[in-house]
Design a protein around this motif. Sequence first.
Motif, PDB file in Angstrom:
ATOM      1  N   VAL A 121       9.577   1.706  -3.490  1.00 42.05           N
ATOM      2  CA  VAL A 121       9.366   2.305  -1.903  1.00 42.05           C
ATOM      3  C   VAL A 121       8.517   0.437  -1.585  1.00 42.05           C
ATOM      4  N   TYR A 122       7.891  -0.322  -1.979  1.00 40.58           N
ATOM      5  CA  TYR A 122       7.902  -1.988  -1.378  1.00 40.58           C
ATOM      6  C   TYR A 122       8.787  -1.893  -0.909  1.00 40.58           C
ATOM      7  N   PHE A 123      10.245  -1.571  -1.331  1.00 38.17           N
ATOM      8  CA  PHE A 123      11.840  -2.405  -0.948  1.00 38.17           C
ATOM      9  C   PHE A 123      11.884  -1.564  -0.062  1.00 38.17           C
ATOM     10  N   SER A 124      12.244  -0.383  -0.024  1.00 35.91           N
ATOM     11  CA  SER A 124      13.099   0.437   0.805  1.00 35.91           C
ATOM     12  C   SER A 124      11.813   0.080   2.230  1.00 35.91           C
ATOM     13  N   VAL A 125      10.150  -0.366   2.613  1.00 26.19           N
ATOM     14  CA  VAL A 125       9.567  -0.150   3.477  1.00 26.19           C
ATOM     15  C   VAL A 125      10.264  -1.260   4.124  1.00 26.19           C
ATOM     16  N   LEU A 126       9.698  -2.558   3.422  1.00 25.82           N
ATOM     17  CA  LEU A 126      11.001  -3.778   3.457  1.00 25.82           C
ATOM     18  C   LEU A 126      11.968  -3.715   4.546  1.00 25.82           C
ATOM     19  N   ALA A 127      12.948  -2.695   4.169  1.00 25.80           N
ATOM     20  CA  ALA A 127      14.225  -2.298   4.775  1.00 25.80           C
ATOM     21  C   ALA A 127      13.790  -2.755   5.383  1.00 25.80           C
ATOM     22  N   GLU A 128      13.374  -0.751   5.914  1.00 27.75           N
ATOM     23  CA  GLU A 128      13.507  -0.823   6.969  1.00 27.75           C
ATOM     24  C   GLU A 128      12.741  -1.005   7.768  1.00 27.75           C
ATOM     25  N   ALA A 129      11.320  -2.385   7.631  1.00 25.18           N
ATOM     26  CA  ALA A 129      11.026  -2.729   8.952  1.00 25.18           C
ATOM     27  C   ALA A 129      11.827  -3.920   8.928  1.00 25.18           C
ATOM     28  N   LEU A 179       5.140  -1.696  14.850  1.00 29.45           N
ATOM     29  CA  LEU A 179       4.583  -3.127  15.412  1.00 29.45           C
ATOM     30  C   LEU A 179       5.435  -4.396  14.054  1.00 29.45           C
ATOM     31  N   MET A 180       5.827  -3.281  12.756  1.00 27.15           N
ATOM     32  CA  MET A 180       6.103  -4.323  11.171  1.00 27.15           C
ATOM     33  C   MET A 180       7.717  -4.962  12.351  1.00 27.15           C
ATOM     34  N   GLN A 181       8.448  -3.949  12.107  1.00 24.10           N
ATOM     35  CA  GLN A 181       9.974  -4.799  12.656  1.00 24.10           C
ATOM     36  C   GLN A 181       9.491  -5.120  13.725  1.00 24.10           C
ATOM     37  N   SER A 182       9.176  -5.106  14.658  1.00 23.62           N
ATOM     38  CA  SER A 182       8.977  -6.709  15.956  1.00 23.62           C
ATOM     39  C   SER A 182       7.868  -7.936  15.081  1.00 23.62           C
ATOM     40  N   MET A 183       7.114  -7.624  14.454  1.00 22.79           N
ATOM     41  CA  MET A 183       6.912  -8.622  13.839  1.00 22.79           C
ATOM     42  C   MET A 183       7.373  -9.423  13.525  1.00 22.79           C
ATOM     43  N   ALA A 184       8.867  -8.662  12.355  1.00 25.15           N
ATOM     44  CA  ALA A 184       9.974  -9.278  11.092  1.00 25.15           C
ATOM     45  C   ALA A 184      10.495  -9.545  12.525  1.00 25.15           C
ATOM     46  N   SER A 185      11.319  -8.832  13.557  1.00 26.75           N
ATOM     47  CA  SER A 185      11.905  -9.948  14.439  1.00 26.75           C
ATOM     48  C   SER A 185      11.749 -10.653  15.612  1.00 26.75           C
ATOM     49  N   ALA A 220       2.406   6.230  -2.303  1.00 25.13           N
ATOM     50  CA  ALA A 220       3.181   6.663  -2.374  1.00 25.13           C
ATOM     51  C   ALA A 220       2.993   8.092  -2.891  1.00 25.13           C
ATOM     52  N   HIS A 221       3.236   8.238  -4.226  1.00 28.20           N
ATOM     53  CA  HIS A 221       2.464   8.784  -4.272  1.00 28.20           C
ATOM     54  C   HIS A 221       1.905  10.237  -4.017  1.00 28.20           C
ATOM     55  N   LEU A 222       0.591   9.569  -3.404  1.00 24.36           N
ATOM     56  CA  LEU A 222      -0.359  10.664  -3.247  1.00 24.36           C
ATOM     57  C   LEU A 222       0.331  11.564  -1.782  1.00 24.36           C
ATOM     58  N   GLY A 223       1.455  10.837  -1.210  1.00 21.36           N
ATOM     59  CA  GLY A 223       1.881  11.598  -0.150  1.00 21.36           C
ATOM     60  C   GLY A 223       1.725  10.668   0.921  1.00 21.36           C
ATOM     61  N   PHE A 224       1.331   9.528   1.073  1.00 21.90           N
ATOM     62  CA  PHE A 224       1.075   8.898   2.880  1.00 21.90           C
ATOM     63  C   PHE A 224       2.103   8.219   2.955  1.00 21.90           C
ATOM     64  N   ASN A 225       2.184   7.717   3.949  1.00 24.09           N
ATOM     65  CA  ASN A 225       3.592   7.500   5.270  1.00 24.09           C
ATOM     66  C   ASN A 225       2.994   6.371   6.179  1.00 24.09           C
ATOM     67  N   ILE A 226       3.830   5.268   6.354  1.00 19.49           N
ATOM     68  CA  ILE A 226       3.291   4.657   7.183  1.00 19.49           C
ATOM     69  C   ILE A 226       3.528   5.289   9.201  1.00 19.49           C
ATOM     70  N   ALA A 227       2.260   4.614   9.566  1.00 25.17           N
ATOM     71  CA  ALA A 227       2.478   5.472  11.094  1.00 25.17           C
ATOM     72  C   ALA A 227       3.793   5.141  11.438  1.00 25.17           C
ATOM     73  N   PHE A 233       1.105  -1.694  -0.169  1.00 22.70           N
ATOM     74  CA  PHE A 233       0.009  -0.162   0.116  1.00 22.70           C
ATOM     75  C   PHE A 233       1.587   1.632   0.169  1.00 22.70           C
ATOM     76  N   ALA A 234       1.925   1.947   0.942  1.00 18.32           N
ATOM     77  CA  ALA A 234       3.181   2.163   1.021  1.00 18.32           C
ATOM     78  C   ALA A 234       3.284   2.684  -0.798  1.00 18.32           C
ATOM     79  N   ALA A 235       3.795   1.753  -1.188  1.00 18.13           N
ATOM     80  CA  ALA A 235       4.473   2.033  -3.076  1.00 18.13           C
ATOM     81  C   ALA A 235       2.784   2.061  -3.920  1.00 18.13           C
ATOM     82  N   ARG A 236       2.113   1.843  -3.340  1.00 20.56           N
ATOM     83  CA  ARG A 236       0.520   2.642  -4.084  1.00 20.56           C
ATOM     84  C   ARG A 236       0.192   3.780  -3.678  1.00 20.56           C
TER      85      ARG A 236
END
Length: 372
Positions: free
Chosen positions: A192-200, A159-165, A146-153, A141-144
């Motif tokens: 953006v999909y890949f940068s979000v997954l890296a960040e998470a 939460l995504m980071q703790s799920m990943a770890s 992003a051009h409208l200016g959406f960011n992940i809270a 959804f971030a990749a979809r």
Amino acid sequence: MQVYLVGGAVRDELLGRPVSDRDWVVVGATPQKMLAQGFTQVGKDFPVFLHPKTREEYALARTERKAGKGYTGFVCDASPEVTLEQDLLRRDLTINAIAKSASGSIIDPYHGQDDIRHKWLRHVSDAFIEDPLRVFRVARFAARFAHLGFNIAPETLNLMQSMASSGELKDLSAERVWQETRRSLMESSPQVYFSVLAEANAWQNWFSELPQHDGLRSQYLKLAAEQQMCEEQRIALLCCNLSPDKAMAWCRRLKVPNSAAAMAKLASRFSSGWHTLPSFNAKTMLTLFNDCDAWRKEARFFSLLAVWQIVAESHNVDGHTLKAIVGNIHKALTAAKKIDIAAILSTGVQGPAIKQAIEHARLEAIENILGN
Ligand SMILES: Nc1ccn([C@@H]2O[C@H](COP(=O)(O)OP(=O)(O)OP(=O)(O)O)[C@@H](O)[C@H]2O)c(=O)n1
């Protein structure tokens, strides 16, 4: 019983985007009631029905609780007492948890409209963590958007980071991760999909063959989206900075379809040649045509050529000269395909000499083009 439009359709309508699929939630019904009204049941794990005329999906309002590992380990309650608010609470993002009644009023207990207004992708509740695929969905959804200016809270990213770890992303099936990844590749900001997954910190189980941070890859994917490239070309661009072995290992890990994987392998094999102004003599051009099987797979070859043009552009290769080279490749392939095979055979050549004679004729045809 009451029926509400929910999920992506309400979100997209509020965003002023075209609505494709419409999903409905039914409150206060039982499977028997739905069947009596002519619906057919499709859901195996939870009660979902198809409308007798529109064939749209109607799901009984439900709560879900994770009771085990994996995709199917859910305990689901879809009794008529489950409220709309309870159903919306189990959903992933607030912008996906808005309902619209038959009379057109919006029911938005988790403030999805505020998040649409302020452009936040925010989880609805702690139930978010019950489905690890949501890490990939949010990145999509971030990749979809992003051009409208959406960011992940920030709290959702946490939460995504703790799920990943916690390591649970590795239990997802390759098919599900691949579906999210291929859909993300086709979004307007696939990078953006890949940068979000890296960040998470969600990289290690599914993308370890790819560098986590790669400005060139981002540039390639940005250009691919601008040029409305097809899925296979975007997969090729994703892989083209890797060695062919690594590209194939990643394709196997994600179960990328064979034809796309074959193209990704070719893209990676030849892409470094396009980092500088590629210089082709007739022989290297013939080798390229042979190795890519441009004879039988001409459309794929031209798709790859467009991929390599993006690689070259991203390395600041001079556009004018690049265009001339690509023009020559087109002309050379057309000429080499026109050689008269019947005439070669009529000379009486036999066995391996046939192949040699064809190669020779093709080489001559290419030399003629390059010489002109
Ligand atoms: N892992 C998931 C999958 C789906 N949903 C919910 O189910 C709805 C429908 O899911 P889906 O059709 O997959 O997504 P859409 O939101 O319709 O998005 P898309 O436009 O990508 O189809 C979502 O809006 C969301 O409310 C969820 O909460 N968690």
